[in-house]
Design an enzyme around this catalytic site. Structure first.
Site, PDB file in Angstrom:
ATOM      1  CD  GLU A  36      -2.611   1.597   0.189  1.00  0.00           C
ATOM      2  OE1 GLU A  36      -2.450   2.717  -0.341  1.00  0.00           O
ATOM      3  OE2 GLU A  36      -3.415   0.741  -0.235  1.00  0.00           O
ATOM      4  N   GLY A  42      -7.747   2.338   2.170  1.00  0.00           N
ATOM      5  CA  GLY A  42      -8.098   2.823   0.841  1.00  0.00           C
ATOM      6  C   GLY A  42      -8.996   4.046   0.834  1.00  0.00           C
ATOM      7  CB  CYS A  44     -13.920   2.605   1.362  1.00  0.00           C
ATOM      8  SG  CYS A  44     -15.261   2.268   2.505  1.00  0.00           S
ATOM      9  CE  LYS A  53     -22.112   6.582   3.636  1.00  0.00           C
ATOM     10  NZ  LYS A  53     -21.109   7.198   2.774  1.00  0.00           N
ATOM     11  N   GLY A 178     -23.726  15.434 -11.276  1.00  0.00           N
ATOM     12  CA  GLY A 178     -23.856  13.993 -11.128  1.00  0.00           C
ATOM     13  C   GLY A 178     -24.637  13.654  -9.880  1.00  0.00           C
ATOM     14  CB  SER A 179     -28.013  13.141  -9.169  1.00  0.00           C
ATOM     15  OG  SER A 179     -28.663  12.335 -10.136  1.00  0.00           O
ATOM     16  CB  VAL A 268     -19.352  12.611 -13.660  1.00  0.00           C
ATOM     17  CG1 VAL A 268     -20.187  13.874 -13.640  1.00  0.00           C
ATOM     18  CG2 VAL A 268     -17.860  12.951 -13.739  1.00  0.00           C
ATOM     19  CG  HIS A 444     -46.340  -2.366  17.733  1.00  0.00           C
ATOM     20  ND1 HIS A 444     -46.489  -1.659  16.560  1.00  0.00           N
ATOM     21  CD2 HIS A 444     -47.035  -1.678  18.679  1.00  0.00           C
ATOM     22  CE1 HIS A 444     -47.263  -0.607  16.794  1.00  0.00           C
ATOM     23  NE2 HIS A 444     -47.596  -0.590  18.079  1.00  0.00           N
TER      24      HIS A 444
END
Length: 465
Positions: A36, A42, A44, A53, A178-179, A268, A444
């Site tokens: 590496e 990496g 992510c 996140k 870009g979506s 994109v 529930h």
């Protein structure tokens, strides 16, 4: 001079594909090294899934201030400092990167901090001239943001996702080109923190790979939040004018519109990192996009050399790379394993608000393939927990074969969708029928009751609709 080290497996790249493959190989008794050039984990872990996140979590906390005002609580936002949000995201990424290093060490995987410059059969050459020998090689070099002409990334005015993650001060306005999942997630983050967002998509809807009805939930939510969306539209040019970027958009009918924004985020797609590895000398061909072709167990056309993750024509998702790495490692170790992943069993997850999660066929795809299907839908507004926690925006949608009732695909738009999808995915992979889930007692109140209610539609009909 060649190294005396001789490995069972050399892995180039320590992203979610490479490091998982390395650990799995070591668990199976293979002498393994992973090469590496940057931080383990990496894209992510370091500049992708994890820090984004963390930003999303902070954005949702910030958004909750509106809920406090409904209870008569006033919050002074003048001291808000986005740099602190950025710092939290880096703390999460750094912590997990160190965690990957620990896991590699724990499993006796050698981590070699270097750049691979040439891969040949049974050998990897490093930038310092050292050559490592290995009976097998897995290439897991990942991808980078793709550019388009006229919108070259400089990480100042035109950002990649990496540049957007590294912002310590927010712009007043931003154009997101870009979506897909990346574009939509950043639109959500930036809008939550008060940035004026313009979202442009060439195709006829945002999140074009997701189911139309699920996307419609998100589209309406984004519109309500003031995010300006331009579908069937492309950005054709940009230039700097009076300290801002003047961007010309053109829709499918040729009508043009000019926007003025502080920054542009280009999202994109991604390009595979397959250059400068000597693949042509090795006889491994790449397609026009630079992707490597693979066969069973992700082995390339050269025996003993494998390719996984973003450098192949499989979905560019961290969990896909990880699973491909496991499969390749298990095959190399002689363990019985699947030959490849079933594309209809790969979950997709977009962490905006409301969340979108899915697997299998969309309704549009089912129609195109002329599949005789039945649609089961249950709205979040019929879920007691969703109403109680003020998250009644969304739906659970399941497609089943009209005759056999086999689960063909599922799409959830709403709170916790990225967690809920796995109940349906497990049912699909276990070949369960709708009645198997519909008849199972669900606690529930929970959001998962929406799945039970949707699947009841296959026979008796939902109770709470």
């Amino acid at each position: 001079m060649a190294s005396k080290d001789n490995y069972d497996l050399l892995i180039v790249g320590a992203g979610p594909g490479g490091y998982v493959a390395a650990i799995r190989a070591a668990q199976l008794g293979l002498k393994t090294a992973v090469i590496e050039k940057d931080k383990p984990g990496g894209v992510c872990l370091n500049v992708g899934c994890i820090p984004s996140k963390a930003l999303i979590h902070q954005a949702e906390i910030f958004n909750s201030i509106k809920g406090l005002s409904d209870m008569g609580i006033k919050v002074d936002q003048q001291a808000f400092d986005y740099k602190k949000v950025y710092e939290k995201s880096r703390t999460a990424a750094d912590q997990l990167s160190k965690g990957v290093q620990f896991l590699l060490k724990k499993n006796e995987v050698e981590l070699i901090q270097a750049e691979a410059t040439e891969i040949s059969k049974g050998q990897v050459k490093l930038s310092d001239g050292k050559k490592l020998s290995g009976k097998n090689v897995i290439i897991a070099t990942g991808s980078r943001p793709r550019e388009i002409p006229g919108f070259e990334i400089d990480e100042k005015s035109i950002l990649s996702s990496t540049g957007a993650l590294m912002l310590q001060k927010l712009p007043e306005s931003m154009l997101v080109i870009g979506s897909g999942a990346i574009g939509v997630e950043f639109a959500h983050i930036m809008n939550a923190f008060g940035v004026e967002i313009h979202l442009v998509e060439m195709l006829d809807r945002i999140l074009p790979l997701e189911d139309d009805e699920a996307v419609d939930v998100l589209y309406k939510s984004f519109k309500k939040r003031g995010i300006k969306m331009y579908t069937s539209t492309k950005a054709v040019s940009q230039k700097s004018v009076d300290g801002k970027l003047e961007v010309v958009l053109e829709d499918s009918g040729g009508k043009k519109k000019t926007l003025h924004v502080e920054q542009i985020l280009l999202s994109v797609g991604r390009a595979p990192n397959t250059e400068n590895l000597g693949l042509d000398k090795l006889g491994i061909e790449t397609d026009k996009g630079g992707f490597i072709s693979v066969g069973d167990y992700y082995e390339t056309s050269v025996s003993g050399i494998y390719a996984i993750g973003d450098i192949t024509r499989t979905p560019l998702l961290a969990h896909v790379a990880s699973k491909e790495g496991e499969i390749a490692a298990e095959h190399i170790a002689g363990k019985k394993t699947v030959k490849s992943l079933d594309p209809l069993s790969i979950p997709g997850a977009t962490y905006c608000e409301p969340q979108i999660a899915s697997f299998g066929y969309t309704e549009r795809q089912a129609k195109e393939k002329k599949i005789n299907y039945k649609k089961l839908v249950f709205p979040y507004k019929g879920i007691g927990k969703a109403v109680a926690v003020e998250q009644a925006e969304g739906l659970v949608k399941v497609l089943i074969d009209a005759e056999t009732e086999e689960l063909l695909g599922a799409h959830i738009a709403g709170a916790a969708a990225t967690e809920l999808i796995h109940e349906l995915l497990l049912a699909h992979s276990s070949e369960l029928l709708p009645e198997d889930i519909a008849s199972m007692i669900h606690a529930h109140p929970t959001l998962s009751e929406g799945i039970m209610e949707a699947l009841r539609e296959a026979k008796d009909g939902a109770i709470h609709m």
